[in-house]
Design a protein around this motif. Structure first.
Motif, PDB file in Angstrom:
ATOM      1  N   ALA A 191       0.737  -1.221  -0.039  1.00 28.59           N
ATOM      2  CA  ALA A 191      -0.187  -0.011   0.272  1.00 28.59           C
ATOM      3  C   ALA A 191       0.871   1.227   0.209  1.00 28.59           C
ATOM      4  CB  ALA A 191      -0.825  -0.172   1.300  1.00 28.59           C
ATOM      5  N   VAL A 192       1.823   1.289   0.660  1.00 30.39           N
ATOM      6  CA  VAL A 192       2.890   2.346   0.731  1.00 30.39           C
ATOM      7  C   VAL A 192       3.547   2.689  -0.428  1.00 30.39           C
ATOM      8  CG1 VAL A 192       4.944   3.348   1.800  1.00 30.39           C
ATOM      9  CG2 VAL A 192       3.286   2.319   3.283  1.00 30.39           C
ATOM     10  N   VAL A 193       3.861   1.404  -1.035  1.00 28.56           N
ATOM     11  CA  VAL A 193       4.639   1.525  -2.414  1.00 28.56           C
ATOM     12  C   VAL A 193       3.716   2.184  -3.595  1.00 28.56           C
ATOM     13  CG1 VAL A 193       5.534   0.319  -4.181  1.00 28.56           C
ATOM     14  CG2 VAL A 193       6.373  -0.030  -2.094  1.00 28.56           C
ATOM     15  N   LEU A 194       2.536   1.710  -3.514  1.00 27.67           N
ATOM     16  CA  LEU A 194       1.443   2.174  -4.521  1.00 27.67           C
ATOM     17  C   LEU A 194       0.968   3.546  -4.377  1.00 27.67           C
ATOM     18  CD1 LEU A 194      -0.557   1.105  -6.611  1.00 27.67           C
ATOM     19  CD2 LEU A 194      -2.248   0.786  -4.572  1.00 27.67           C
ATOM     20  N   LEU A 195       0.989   3.816  -2.943  1.00 29.44           N
ATOM     21  CA  LEU A 195       0.724   5.514  -2.775  1.00 29.44           C
ATOM     22  C   LEU A 195       1.797   6.282  -3.350  1.00 29.44           C
ATOM     23  CD1 LEU A 195      -0.988   5.530   0.656  1.00 29.44           C
ATOM     24  CD2 LEU A 195      -1.895   6.235  -1.232  1.00 29.44           C
ATOM     25  N   LEU A 196       3.304   5.762  -3.155  1.00 31.77           N
ATOM     26  CA  LEU A 196       4.009   6.605  -3.501  1.00 31.77           C
ATOM     27  C   LEU A 196       4.358   6.645  -5.084  1.00 31.77           C
ATOM     28  CD1 LEU A 196       7.026   5.521  -1.160  1.00 31.77           C
ATOM     29  CD2 LEU A 196       5.869   7.707  -1.035  1.00 31.77           C
ATOM     30  N   VAL A 197       3.820   5.653  -5.657  1.00 30.31           N
ATOM     31  CA  VAL A 197       3.916   5.655  -7.133  1.00 30.31           C
ATOM     32  C   VAL A 197       2.875   6.323  -7.547  1.00 30.31           C
ATOM     33  CG1 VAL A 197       3.433   4.249  -9.264  1.00 30.31           C
ATOM     34  CG2 VAL A 197       5.279   3.250  -7.351  1.00 30.31           C
ATOM     35  N   LEU A 198       1.561   6.333  -7.026  1.00 36.66           N
ATOM     36  CA  LEU A 198       0.553   7.166  -7.504  1.00 36.66           C
ATOM     37  C   LEU A 198       0.769   8.838  -7.305  1.00 36.66           C
ATOM     38  CD1 LEU A 198      -2.547   5.031  -6.507  1.00 36.66           C
ATOM     39  CD2 LEU A 198      -1.613   5.402  -8.784  1.00 36.66           C
ATOM     40  N   GLY A 199       1.341   9.109  -5.988  1.00 37.93           N
ATOM     41  CA  GLY A 199       1.754  10.267  -5.694  1.00 37.93           C
ATOM     42  C   GLY A 199       2.694  11.104  -6.753  1.00 37.93           C
TER      43      GLY A 199
END
Length: 197
Positions: free
Chosen positions: A13-21
């Motif tokens: 989830a953290v990696v996904l949030l960073l990539v989306l951001g």
């Protein structure tokens, strides 16, 4: 540990949030700034971040006490109940305001381009027929409780000459630039502790 599967999920989830951001930031560099405002998920998350975090912290104590190795004592349950109640008192008003504002403006679209002197409001895709000269007065309500989770919830009521009232909430956008744009219209400003519409 029983919940060892949560760690990979949280990391993903953290990696996904960073990539989306990062993708949003890069796309924002090359896109034209939009002047159309709606109740977007990003705006809602920005307003709900701290209330949801507080609520999550309060509710996270319940499973720890309920599923402990040994049964919890009455004192531990009283402390847990007090903590949950405290976090509900902190986050509950913001969650109620958010729900109320969402019911008012989830179908509302605001087109605001001050450079082009353009100000339009759409409800469910249909433009509300009014011009700037049709505004009788504006009621701007802000929150005076600055250090609360619901401090960023405010609204504008546009009172039209024909008696209609249009409510624009902070779920759409920051309302201060809009109030400044409409400064020629008689404006009543109020500060209240809780901005319920």
């Amino acid at each position: 540990m029983k919940l060892s599967f949560l760690r990979p999920l949280l990391e993903a989830a953290v990696v996904l949030l960073l990539v989306l951001g990062a993708a949003r930031w890069v796309s924002g560099l090359f896109s034209k700034r939009t002047q159309v405002y709606q109740t977007t998920a990003a705006r809602q998350l920005r307003l709900l971040f701290w209330p949801l975090l507080a609520l999550g912290a309060g509710l996270s104590v319940l499973p720890a006490v309920a599923m402990g190795n040994q049964p919890a004592s009455g004192f531990e349950w009283a402390l847990t109940g007090g903590f949950v109640l405290f976090t509900l008192l902190l986050s509950g008003p913001a969650l109620l305001l958010h729900l109320r504002y969402w019911t008012l403006n989830h179908d509302t679209t605001l087109v605001f381009q001050p450079a082009d002197n353009r100000f339009e409001v759409y409800e469910a895709g249909l433009r509300l027929p009014f011009a700037r000269r049709d505004l009788a007065r504006i009621e701007g309500v802000t929150c005076r409780a600055r250090r609360t989770f619901w401090a960023k919830y405010d609204y504008l009521r546009l009172h039209l000459v024909d008696g209609r009232v249009i409510v624009l909430t902070s779920l759409l956008t920051e309302l201060e630039p809009l109030a400044s744009f409409l400064r020629s219209v008689p404006t009543e400003r109020r500060a209240v502790y809780w901005c319920w519409v």
